[in-house]
Write an enzyme that holds these catalytic residues in place. Sequence first.
Site, PDB file in Angstrom:
ATOM      1  N   SER A   1       5.376   4.004 -11.319  1.00 15.62           N
ATOM      2  CA  SER A   1       4.327   3.505 -11.640  1.00 15.62           C
ATOM      3  C   SER A   1       3.982   2.611 -12.771  1.00 15.62           C
ATOM      4  O   SER A   1       4.702   2.958 -13.905  1.00 15.62           O
ATOM      5  CB  SER A   1       2.895   4.384 -11.854  1.00 15.62           C
ATOM      6  OG  SER A   1       2.985   5.147 -10.372  1.00 15.62           O
TER       7      SER A   1
ATOM      8  N   HIS B   1       7.611   3.987  -5.814  1.00 19.43           N
ATOM      9  CA  HIS B   1       8.351   5.088  -6.456  1.00 19.43           C
ATOM     10  C   HIS B   1       9.783   4.530  -7.005  1.00 19.43           C
ATOM     11  O   HIS B   1      10.205   5.128  -7.777  1.00 19.43           O
ATOM     12  CB  HIS B   1       8.163   6.269  -5.266  1.00 19.43           C
ATOM     13  CG  HIS B   1       6.984   7.012  -5.294  1.00 19.43           C
ATOM     14  ND1 HIS B   1       7.047   8.244  -4.894  1.00 19.43           N
ATOM     15  CD2 HIS B   1       5.711   6.616  -5.575  1.00 19.43           C
ATOM     16  CE1 HIS B   1       5.746   8.880  -4.866  1.00 19.43           C
ATOM     17  NE2 HIS B   1       5.018   7.674  -5.437  1.00 19.43           N
TER      18      HIS B   1
ATOM     19  N   GLU C   1     -19.344  -9.850   7.104  1.00 18.11           N
ATOM     20  CA  GLU C   1     -19.811  -8.582   6.098  1.00 18.11           C
ATOM     21  C   GLU C   1     -19.613  -9.159   4.746  1.00 18.11           C
ATOM     22  O   GLU C   1     -18.564 -10.262   4.605  1.00 18.11           O
ATOM     23  CB  GLU C   1     -18.637  -7.628   6.785  1.00 18.11           C
ATOM     24  CG  GLU C   1     -19.336  -6.815   7.875  1.00 18.11           C
ATOM     25  CD  GLU C   1     -20.658  -5.998   7.827  1.00 18.11           C
ATOM     26  OE1 GLU C   1     -20.511  -4.890   7.485  1.00 18.11           O
ATOM     27  OE2 GLU C   1     -21.547  -6.616   7.825  1.00 18.11           O
TER      28      GLU C   1
ATOM     29  N   LYS D   1      -6.318  15.025 -10.875  1.00 23.81           N
ATOM     30  CA  LYS D   1      -7.344  13.962 -11.492  1.00 23.81           C
ATOM     31  C   LYS D   1      -7.805  13.143 -10.296  1.00 23.81           C
ATOM     32  O   LYS D   1      -8.857  12.819 -10.277  1.00 23.81           O
ATOM     33  CB  LYS D   1      -6.434  12.967 -12.330  1.00 23.81           C
ATOM     34  CG  LYS D   1      -7.291  11.890 -13.108  1.00 23.81           C
ATOM     35  CD  LYS D   1      -6.438  11.359 -14.089  1.00 23.81           C
ATOM     36  CE  LYS D   1      -7.279  10.136 -14.654  1.00 23.81           C
ATOM     37  NZ  LYS D   1      -6.594   9.237 -15.618  1.00 23.81           N
ATOM     38  N   ASP D   2      -6.864  12.756  -9.357  1.00 26.99           N
ATOM     39  CA  ASP D   2      -7.316  12.316  -7.998  1.00 26.99           C
ATOM     40  C   ASP D   2      -8.323  13.190  -7.274  1.00 26.99           C
ATOM     41  O   ASP D   2      -9.193  12.354  -6.549  1.00 26.99           O
ATOM     42  CB  ASP D   2      -5.952  11.998  -7.071  1.00 26.99           C
ATOM     43  CG  ASP D   2      -5.257  10.819  -7.613  1.00 26.99           C
ATOM     44  OD1 ASP D   2      -4.096  10.618  -6.986  1.00 26.99           O
ATOM     45  OD2 ASP D   2      -5.714   9.998  -8.616  1.00 26.99           O
TER      46      ASP D   2
END
Lengths: 268, 184, 404
Positions: free
Chosen positions: C221, C217, C289, C245-246
Site C-alpha cells: 500500500s 500487495h 441515479e 480498524k476496518d
Amino acid sequence: MNQRLSTVLVGLLSAFFLISALMYVSNFGFKAPEPVSHAKKEMPKPQQWSFDGPLGTFDKQSIQRGYKVYKEVCSACHSMKLVAFRNLKGAGFSDAEIKAIAADYTYPSVGEDGSNVDRKGLPSDHFKSPFETKEAAAAANGGAAPPDLSLMAKAREDGPNYIYSILTGYGKTPPSDLQVPSGKYFNPYYSGQVISMPQPLKENQVDFQDGTKATISQEAHDVVNFLQYTAEPEMELRKRMGLKVVVFLGIMTVFFYIAKLRIWARVH
Amino acid sequence: MAKDSTKNTSCGDGEVCDPSKRDFMVLAANGLGVVGACTVAWPLIDSMNPSQDVLAQSSVEVDISSVQPGQQKKAMWRGKPIFVYRRTPQQIADANKVDVASLRDPQTDKERTKPNHEEWLVVVGVCTHLGCIPIVGEGEFGGWFCPCHGSQYDIAGRIRKGPAPQNLVVPPYEFINDKTIRIG
Amino acid sequence: MSDPLAPKAPQEKGIIGWINYRLPIFDFTKSLQDYLTPKNLNYFWSFGSIAGVCLMIQIITGIVLAMHYTPQTGHAFESVEHIMRDVNYGWLLRYTHAVGASMFFVTVYIHIFRAFYYGSYKNPRELLWFIGVIILLAMMAAAFMGYVLPWGQMSLWGATVITSFFDKIPVIGTAIGTWLRGGFSVDNATLNRFFALHYLVPFIILGLVVIHIWALHHHGSSNPTGVEVKSKKDVIPFHPYYTIKDCFGFGVFFIIFAIFIFFIPNYLGHPDNYIPADPMVTPPHIVPEWYFLPFYAILRSIPNAFLGVVAMFSSIAVLFFLPWLDTSKVRSGRYRPVFKVFFWVFLVDVLFLGFIGESPAEGWYVVGGRIATLYYFFHFLVLLPVIGKLETTRPVPASLSEAK
C-alpha cells in the site's frame, strides 16, 4: 507558490475564464439568463402525519376510515391492484371483516363442467379493478386513465402532502391567464394546474362508522393515511426494526473503536 | 471482519507484545460483530420460506353440498389433489368390519373421520409409495387403486395390498358447516 | 503458480496441516494477516475494504432477490412489489440492494478521490489504478442494468436514453443499438438480457477485485506521505491493526447504511420509478441515479448528441492517462500546496456537475454545465501537467516514520 508557476497559472486561468465568458455571452448576450421555465404548480401544503419521522406509526382508525373513502368514492375509477384483502389486517380489520369485504366481489373461475363461472372473493384475492384494461379506463375518463393507487403515496414527490393538497385543492378560482378546457378542472397543486379528475370528495360524502365528522379535509386526511398504508405496509415494522439496528450498531461501533485504540496502543 | 483478533502474529516495531492479555473490549466487540452477522443471516434464510401470498393460499374451503353418497369430489390444497369421498352406509359398515390389527398401518375408520360426519372421508390423493395419484373405484377393496405400482386402498383410504407403507394421509380439516369443509 | 519440483515444508499436525499441505490456503490467509502495511494509514485507506463489503452485500442480496424476481415486461414491476409485500423480509432485501448500490458508489468515489489526493496512481501502481478504473466502468454497467429491472418509468426511459447513445455512432450506430436492445425500442428482449448480464457482471467485478488486491500487495500500500516503505520501522502487520480498524470503519459505514434503509429508503431514488413503465408517456424530467449525474451533465453539455457521448466516455477515459498527466515527482498532495488547492476546486467542480445533471437542461444551467465540463478536462489535461512540472513542493520526509 513560485514565480514561474503563478505566472503560468494566471495565464491559463485567465484563458479559461475568457472562454467561459465567451460561452456565456454567446448564449445569453450581455444580459442575465431568463429564469428556467417550470410547469406551473404550487408546492404541496405540508401536513402533520402520524407516520412522519423515525418513530412514525400508523393511525389505524384513520386508515379504516380512509379505506371506506377509497371503497365508496375512489374505487369507481382507480384500481388498487397490488393490494390483497388480507393486507387490510395490518390496518386493524378483523379476519371476519376481511372475509366479508372480499366476499362482496366476484372473480372469474372455472366450474366443474369447465364453463366460466364467478366465484366469491377470498381474502387472498387482490382488490378488483373498475376497468378491465387501461384502454377501457382511458376511454371511460375522457382519454386519461385514472392511475392505480396502490403506490401513489410513493410515486409522487412528497406523496402524502401532495395527494392531500390535490384532494383539498379544488374550488379555487383559476388565474385570469389560465385556460381551463371543458371537461377538465383547475387545481393549483397539479403540474400545469389543469387536472382531468373532477373534485372527488364532498362534505359528508362518506358516513364514518366511528362518528367522525366527514369534512372534505377529514376525508382527504383519512384516505391519505390509507394510501400511505397501501404503499408501505411494512413501514411501522421497518422503523421499529431500524431503531433496534441503529442502536445495536452504535454500541458495536463504539466497542470496536475502543478495541481499536487498545490494540493500536502497542504501536504508539 | 476480524474473527478472533486477539491472537497476535507479529509486531512490526520490535516492541515486546503480550499476546496473553485477552483484551475484553476486543472480545466484546468481536462478539457483537458475530451476533450482528447471525442476525443478518436470518432474513436471508427466511426470505426463502413460503411468502405471504403462498401462505394465504395454504388453506382452502371446499363446497361439498353437491357430493352424493358413493361419489368423490377432487379439490386442490397446497398444490396436491384432495379426495373428498362421501361413503354410503354400506361402505362405512364394510370399513368398520376390517380387522384393524391385521393392517400394515393400523387405524380404525373412526380415527380417519370426524365425529358426526362419518360419511365423509377426506384424504390427500397422493399414494404413500412414490407419489402417484390413485384412481377411485378401482381395486379389490372398494377404495382406490394406484396404477404406478399396484397399491390398493380400502374405502377408508387404508393400505391393504401393494408396496405403499402407509394409509392415504388425512390432512388437517374441519367442517365449517354441513356444506363446507376447510382444509389446512 | 508454484513449481512442482520446489521443496515443500513438511506436513504439519492436524486437519489444518493436512489441508494446508495439499492446498496452502491457510498459509495464504496467514500471509494476508501478516501483510506488512504502512503504520500511518488514515481512515481514507479503509474505503477499499468497505467497497469489498459493499460488493459482497450486493451479490448476496442480489442472489436472494433473483429467487423472487421475474424478468418479463408484464410481470417485472409486480414481482418487485411481490418481494416488497409478500416475501418474508423482502422489503429489507430490496431496500438493502437499492441503497447498497448508492453506498457502493459513494464508497468507491471517496476511494478514488483518496487516490487523486495522495497520488496513489503513480509509479509503480499505474496498473493497480487501471484495474480500479475498469472496476468503476463495470460497476456503472451493472448499476445501469440493475436500475432497469424494476421496470418503472425511470427504468424504461433511462434505458431508452442510454441505449440511444449507440444509435448515434455514425454509419453503424443503428445496427449496434438494435443489436444491444434486441429490438427497435427498449422492450422485453432488453429487459431479459439486462437481467442475465446484471447477474453476471458482479462476478466479473469480483475477479477484477482479486486482481486489484494482487496488484496492490505486490508493491504494498501507499501511505499519506507518499514516501515508500523503507524499513521494518515503517510497517505493521495487517492483522490485528488494520483488521480492527476496518471493523470500526465497517461499524460507522453500517450505521449510515442502516439509517437510509430503515428510515429514508427512497430518499436517493426517484418517485417516478414507482410508476409502471409506459412507453406512451415520457416523464417530465428523465434523471439517472445520483451517482451518474456528473457524467450525465457532461453528456448533455455538448450540443452534438454523438460528441456528447464521446465527451462522457472521455471523462472516464482520461483517468487512464492520469499517471502521466500528473507530472509531479512528489506523490502525495500533502506536500503539494498548489495542487492541494486545485484538488478541492476539482471536487467542487464534480459536485457542481452533479447538481447540473439533475437540473433541467435550460437557461443558465446549460452554460454552467458547459463551463464545468470544460473545467473538468482543463483540470486533467492542462492544470495537472503544468502544476506537476512547475510547483515548488514542500520538503518530503526521508521516511514515513519520520513524518510529523
